[in-house]
Design a protein around this motif. Structure first.
Motif, PDB file in Angstrom:
ATOM      1  N   VAL A 304       7.025   9.430  12.077  1.00 39.68           N
ATOM      2  CA  VAL A 304       6.649   8.545  10.976  1.00 39.68           C
ATOM      3  C   VAL A 304       5.923   7.358  11.597  1.00 39.68           C
ATOM      4  O   VAL A 304       6.520   6.589  12.353  1.00 39.68           O
ATOM      5  N   HIS A 305       4.638   7.215  11.294  1.00 43.25           N
ATOM      6  CA  HIS A 305       3.821   6.155  11.893  1.00 43.25           C
ATOM      7  C   HIS A 305       3.410   5.149  10.822  1.00 43.25           C
ATOM      8  O   HIS A 305       2.928   5.527   9.752  1.00 43.25           O
ATOM      9  N   PHE A 306       3.589   3.862  11.133  1.00 50.35           N
ATOM     10  CA  PHE A 306       3.268   2.791  10.199  1.00 50.35           C
ATOM     11  C   PHE A 306       1.958   2.116  10.595  1.00 50.35           C
ATOM     12  O   PHE A 306       1.815   1.613  11.708  1.00 50.35           O
ATOM     13  N   GLU A 307       1.012   2.124   9.688  1.00 52.87           N
ATOM     14  CA  GLU A 307      -0.195   1.321   9.783  1.00 52.87           C
ATOM     15  C   GLU A 307       0.111  -0.021   9.084  1.00 52.87           C
ATOM     16  O   GLU A 307       1.227  -0.219   8.575  1.00 52.87           O
ATOM     17  N   PRO A 308      -0.822  -0.960   9.036  1.00 53.19           N
ATOM     18  CA  PRO A 308      -0.556  -2.208   8.310  1.00 53.19           C
ATOM     19  C   PRO A 308      -0.151  -1.954   6.854  1.00 53.19           C
ATOM     20  O   PRO A 308      -0.820  -1.217   6.142  1.00 53.19           O
ATOM     21  N   VAL A 309       0.969  -2.535   6.450  1.00 54.71           N
ATOM     22  CA  VAL A 309       1.502  -2.314   5.102  1.00 54.71           C
ATOM     23  C   VAL A 309       1.765  -3.652   4.405  1.00 54.71           C
ATOM     24  O   VAL A 309       2.655  -3.751   3.567  1.00 54.71           O
ATOM     25  N   GLY A 310       0.956  -4.652   4.727  1.00 57.79           N
ATOM     26  CA  GLY A 310       1.215  -5.985   4.213  1.00 57.79           C
ATOM     27  C   GLY A 310       0.464  -6.386   2.981  1.00 57.79           C
ATOM     28  O   GLY A 310       0.734  -7.422   2.395  1.00 57.79           O
ATOM     29  N   ARG A 311      -0.497  -5.582   2.535  1.00 52.23           N
ATOM     30  CA  ARG A 311      -1.267  -5.966   1.350  1.00 52.23           C
ATOM     31  C   ARG A 311      -1.974  -4.744   0.788  1.00 52.23           C
ATOM     32  O   ARG A 311      -2.540  -3.958   1.528  1.00 52.23           O
ATOM     33  N   GLY A 312      -1.948  -4.631  -0.522  1.00 55.06           N
ATOM     34  CA  GLY A 312      -2.645  -3.531  -1.182  1.00 55.06           C
ATOM     35  C   GLY A 312      -1.705  -2.412  -1.596  1.00 55.06           C
ATOM     36  O   GLY A 312      -0.527  -2.392  -1.235  1.00 55.06           O
ATOM     37  N   LEU A 372       1.910   5.926   6.956  1.00 53.42           N
ATOM     38  CA  LEU A 372       2.046   5.008   5.824  1.00 53.42           C
ATOM     39  C   LEU A 372       1.131   3.825   6.031  1.00 53.42           C
ATOM     40  O   LEU A 372       1.074   3.240   7.124  1.00 53.42           O
ATOM     41  N   VAL A 373       0.400   3.437   4.980  1.00 53.87           N
ATOM     42  CA  VAL A 373      -0.527   2.321   5.050  1.00 53.87           C
ATOM     43  C   VAL A 373      -0.667   1.706   3.671  1.00 53.87           C
ATOM     44  O   VAL A 373      -0.549   2.400   2.656  1.00 53.87           O
ATOM     45  N   ALA A 374      -0.872   0.403   3.611  1.00 55.02           N
ATOM     46  CA  ALA A 374      -1.226  -0.274   2.361  1.00 55.02           C
ATOM     47  C   ALA A 374      -2.713  -0.552   2.425  1.00 55.02           C
ATOM     48  O   ALA A 374      -3.156  -1.391   3.203  1.00 55.02           O
ATOM     49  N   GLN A 375      -3.476   0.180   1.629  1.00 52.33           N
ATOM     50  CA  GLN A 375      -4.928   0.094   1.689  1.00 52.33           C
ATOM     51  C   GLN A 375      -5.485  -0.770   0.582  1.00 52.33           C
ATOM     52  O   GLN A 375      -4.939  -0.846  -0.516  1.00 52.33           O
TER      53      GLN A 375
END
Length: 424
Positions: A304-312, A372-375
């Motif tokens: 499970v890899h986390f990309e930036p998930v701080g906005r979107g 997982l990413v918040a795009q």
């Protein structure tokens, strides 16, 4: 489930579609803790892989892993790599020189350079071995069974380059204007294509094809390679900054998911945490970790890899951008779909538009992989936007949702199905 921007969780086992009624103080504690991690990481100046700032970020994440109960934590080398910009400029520059030389010598040089660039793009340095290198580091933690029947690997990048590379920006621009299936272009496509075209043009000219036509094509390709060399070097110096806070949100989500899985780690399961260095070096950190564990059974090892998930808006994928997806990845994608449809984690949707060095590394090795990413609305973005002040610009509920979703999908994979979801 959502109230005034905060996410409330029921500590009981939730059935898909169940509502959540009891607020929990633990939710506030978790958001404060995640905010603390984001704030302290974002205070570190721009931290490209191999720099002292990246090493400081690794030491902080190591300390936080120990604080949440991971005793086996260490910094491990992720390889010595040359600057990506210098490597690309070296190949393009030599390609331009080959076009000037022409003949058999130019053709041989161009072919060698094209092969070298192809290897570099896949993490196997050749020409760049003669360039100054940076010492890349991973911070790796492990907990759980010593003779496991199943494994879960949580990962996120720890370094944060100051800007997207020249060719990543070109790939994004092309993805906006050229239909390309899943709307994702590899940043190496344009320079790699120029190098192969140069090699082919020189070879055809050496074999005696129409001299005027071939010379004209070779000259144009040579000019393109020379211009690409200059652009690559200049861009590396004057590019625009990206948000350190959003970058830090990935590590915060990984740490939060670690807490979740630690609370109810099943017997016989081994949990790994990987803070990846070398994101701007073809995902060197995650690549070195995967290559060190190719003996793991792929049917029982979940990434499970986390990309930036701080906005979107929050999205998930299973390595669809990779060139060779494993047979196991669609199973994890299906489990992720079922977990998302439970409604417990708010609105999530699949995405095939990730543009990250880590996409496909574990999946290409055969491991089931979830990203997982918040795009944002950008066609090929990673959730990155210009700096907007303090860590408060990061949407902390989304960070927590991403962490909980990743933990729930991992639990579903360990069970072999997406049944009841336990949230603590």
């Amino acid at each position: 489930m959502f109230e005034n921007g905060w996410v409330w969780y029921n500590p009981a086992v939730l059935q898909p579609g169940d509502g959540v009624t009891d607020p929990s103080e633990k939710t506030l504690e978790r958001q404060i803790r995640a905010f603390h991690w984001v704030r302290l990481l974002s205070e570190i100046p721009t931290r490209p892989g191999g720099a002292a700032a990246a090493a400081e970020a690794a030491h902080r994440i190591e300390a936080w892993l120990r604080e949440i109960g991971i005793e086996e934590v260490e910094n491990r080398p992720a390889g010595d790599r040359a600057s990506t910009a210098l490597s690309v400029a070296l190949h393009l520059g030599l390609g331009a020189v080959a076009c000037v030389l022409s003949g058999l010598l130019g053709s041989a040089l161009a072919g060698f350079v094209a092969v070298s660039f192809h290897r570099e793009a896949r993490g196997r340095p050749l020409l760049s071995r003669w360039l100054p290198t940076l010492n890349l580091q991973n911070v790796i933690g492990r907990v759980g069974a010593t003779s496991p029947s199943q494994r879960v690997v949580l990962s996120a990048r720890i370094d944060a380059a100051a800007r997207p590379s020249c060719w990543e920006s070109v790939a994004r621009w092309m993805a906006e204007r050229i239909p390309y299936g899943r709307r994702r272009l590899d940043p190496d496509v344009v320079p790699g294509t120029l190098l192969w075209l140069g090699a082919a043009s020189l070879l055809v000219g050496w074999l005696g094809a129409d001299a005027l036509l071939v010379r004209g094509a070779t000259a144009l390709i040579g000019l393109g390679l020379a211009a690409g060399t200059v652009l690559t070097l200049l861009w590396d110096r004057v590019g625009t900054s990206s948000s350190r806070q959003l970058r830090a949100s990935a590590a915060a989500a990984m740490l939060t998911a670690t807490e979740q899985l630690l609370a109810q780690l099943p017997e016989g399961v081994e949990l790994w945490m990987v803070g990846c260095g070398g994101e701007r070096f073809g995902g060197a950190g995650l690549r070195s970790f995967v290559e060190a564990h190719t003996d793991w059974p792929v049917e029982a090892s979940y990434f499970v890899h986390f990309e930036p998930v701080g906005r979107g808006p929050l999205h998930y994928d299973c390595g669809a951008g990779s060139s060779a997806r494993s047979d196991a990845s669609p199973t994890l994608l299906e489990l992720a779909r079922r977990v998302s449809e439970s409604g417990v984690f708010g609105e999530l949707s699949p995405s095939d538009r990730f543009e990250s060095s880590e996409v496909g590394i574990a999946a290409d090795a055969g491991f089931p992989t979830l990203f997982l990413v918040a795009q944002t609305d950008a066609p090929a973005g990673r959730g990155e936007q210009p700096e907007r002040g303090a860590p408060g610009a990061v949407d902390m509920p989304t960070v927590i949702r991403a962490a909980d979703f990743g933990a729930a999908a991992a639990r579903a994979a360990l069970r072999g199905e997406a049944g009841p979801i336990a949230i603590l």
